[in-house]
Design a protein around this motif. Structure first.
Motif, mmCIF file in Angstrom:
data_model
loop_
_atom_site.group_PDB
_atom_site.id
_atom_site.type_symbol
_atom_site.label_atom_id
_atom_site.label_comp_id
_atom_site.label_asym_id
_atom_site.label_seq_id
_atom_site.Cartn_x
_atom_site.Cartn_y
_atom_site.Cartn_z
ATOM 1 N N UNK A 1 -69.676 -0.349 49.627
ATOM 2 C CA UNK A 1 -70.861 -0.530 48.800
ATOM 3 C C UNK A 1 -71.451 -1.923 48.875
ATOM 4 N N UNK A 2 -70.995 -2.734 49.847
ATOM 5 C CA UNK A 2 -71.599 -4.053 50.052
ATOM 6 C C UNK A 2 -72.941 -3.913 50.768
ATOM 7 N N UNK A 3 -73.841 -4.842 50.497
ATOM 8 C CA UNK A 3 -75.172 -4.826 51.100
ATOM 9 C C UNK A 3 -75.372 -6.087 51.927
ATOM 10 N N UNK B 1 -60.980 -0.519 40.001
ATOM 11 C CA UNK B 1 -62.065 0.170 39.309
ATOM 12 C C UNK B 1 -63.420 0.022 39.975
ATOM 13 N N UNK B 2 -63.517 -0.758 41.047
ATOM 14 C CA UNK B 2 -64.807 -0.888 41.739
ATOM 15 C C UNK B 2 -65.203 0.463 42.332
ATOM 16 N N UNK B 3 -66.431 0.866 42.081
ATOM 17 C CA UNK B 3 -66.934 2.150 42.574
ATOM 18 C C UNK B 3 -67.945 1.894 43.696
ATOM 19 N N UNK C 1 -73.186 -1.843 44.418
ATOM 20 C CA UNK C 1 -73.455 -3.200 43.944
ATOM 21 C C UNK C 1 -72.178 -4.038 44.010
ATOM 22 N N UNK C 2 -71.327 -3.706 44.995
ATOM 23 C CA UNK C 2 -70.021 -4.360 45.119
ATOM 24 C C UNK C 2 -70.154 -5.841 45.441
ATOM 25 N N UNK D 1 -63.351 -5.190 49.660
ATOM 26 C CA UNK D 1 -63.065 -4.123 50.614
ATOM 27 C C UNK D 1 -62.208 -3.058 49.941
ATOM 28 N N UNK D 2 -62.716 -1.831 49.885
ATOM 29 C CA UNK D 2 -61.979 -0.712 49.289
ATOM 30 C C UNK D 2 -61.035 -0.084 50.309
ATOM 31 N N UNK D 3 -61.488 0.006 51.562
ATOM 32 C CA UNK D 3 -60.690 0.611 52.627
ATOM 33 C C UNK D 3 -60.796 -0.240 53.884
#
Length: 244
Positions: A110-112, A49-51, A56-57, A4-6
């Motif tokens: 960016x998770x699927x 650094x995960x974009x 493709x997270x 989770x980025x946010x």
């Protein structure tokens, strides 16, 4: 556990879909748990650094008896929350056409989350079914690229090559199916020029009434996609008008 980025964006998206929060913690570390019916998703802090733009997270598979009802419920939930379908960009729900056996939820990180019908064939014949030839085989190949690889550009390219190579000799029904599929891809890729040309080609085909009836679903797929994506365009236009 998905990255989770946010936390704020993740909660907003999944709650818009109808998920409820069963656990939420941001300190001393991030941990979120959400549930929708019998689907539980858990999230932790994304690695440095995960974009999310690479999409493709992380991901998971949700196996269901039939995917269409799930897609319909999520689409309606997004309309109710945002006044539109999040069909492009990120987060989004991927499009669905009759007969499809899967669709994806792509979240802000960016998770699927991939919903798959249980009776979907376990093996795919990449390149198209070996039982088919010519334009019919190319149509099947485009279907696989579109629905299983989420690669609209590759699917469009495969149809363009096949139409140029086999179009003149192929049965009119196959030509109609190929052009209709290519038109749908043009709409998905926001290629208005190609879309206009493909519509003209489709309208010019000498299809008999019974052939049009046979292909009704495929011929109407482009219109269905336009309506589905049209919610986003209409909302955007309204916002622009208010700003003006």
């Amino acid at each position: 556990m998905l990255p989770c980025v946010s936390a704020e964006a993740t909660l907003e998206f999944y709650q818009a879909l109808g998920f409820v929060v069963t656990y939420q913690m941001t300190k001393p570390y991030l941990y979120l748990a959400l549930r929708w019916r019998n689907v539980d998703l858990h999230f932790g802090k994304a690695s440095k650094g995960l974009d999310p733009a690479e999409e493709n997270s992380g991901g998971c598979l949700v196996m269901v008896d039939a995917v269409e009802p799930y897609h319909r419920v999520f689409t309606e939930a997004l309309r109710a929350k945002y006044g539109k379908v999040l069909g492009t960009g990120r987060p989004r729900i991927t499009r669905f056409r009759p007969g499809q056996s899967r669709f994806s939820l792509v979240d802000p990180s960016g998770n699927n989350i991939l919903f798959i019908q249980r009776d979907e064939p376990e093996e795919l014949e990449y390149g198209g079914s070996k039982k088919l030839t010519g334009l019919a085989k190319a149509i099947d190949n485009a279907r696989i690229l579109r629905e299983f690889k989420n690669d609209d550009k590759a699917a469009a390219r495969a149809l363009d090559i096949a139409l140029a190579k086999f179009g003149a000799e192929a049965p009119v029904v196959d030509r109609a199916r190929a052009i209709a599929a290519r038109l749908e891809l043009a709409i998905a890729m926001d290629d208005a020029a190609s879309g206009k040309s493909l519509r003209q080609q489709l309208q010019a085909l000498p299809l008999a009434a019974h052939e049009r009836d046979l292909l009704a679903g495929e011929l109407g797929a482009a219109e269905g996609l336009e309506k589905w994506l049209g919610d986003t365009a209409t909302t955007t236009d309204k916002k622009k008008s208010r700003r003006a």
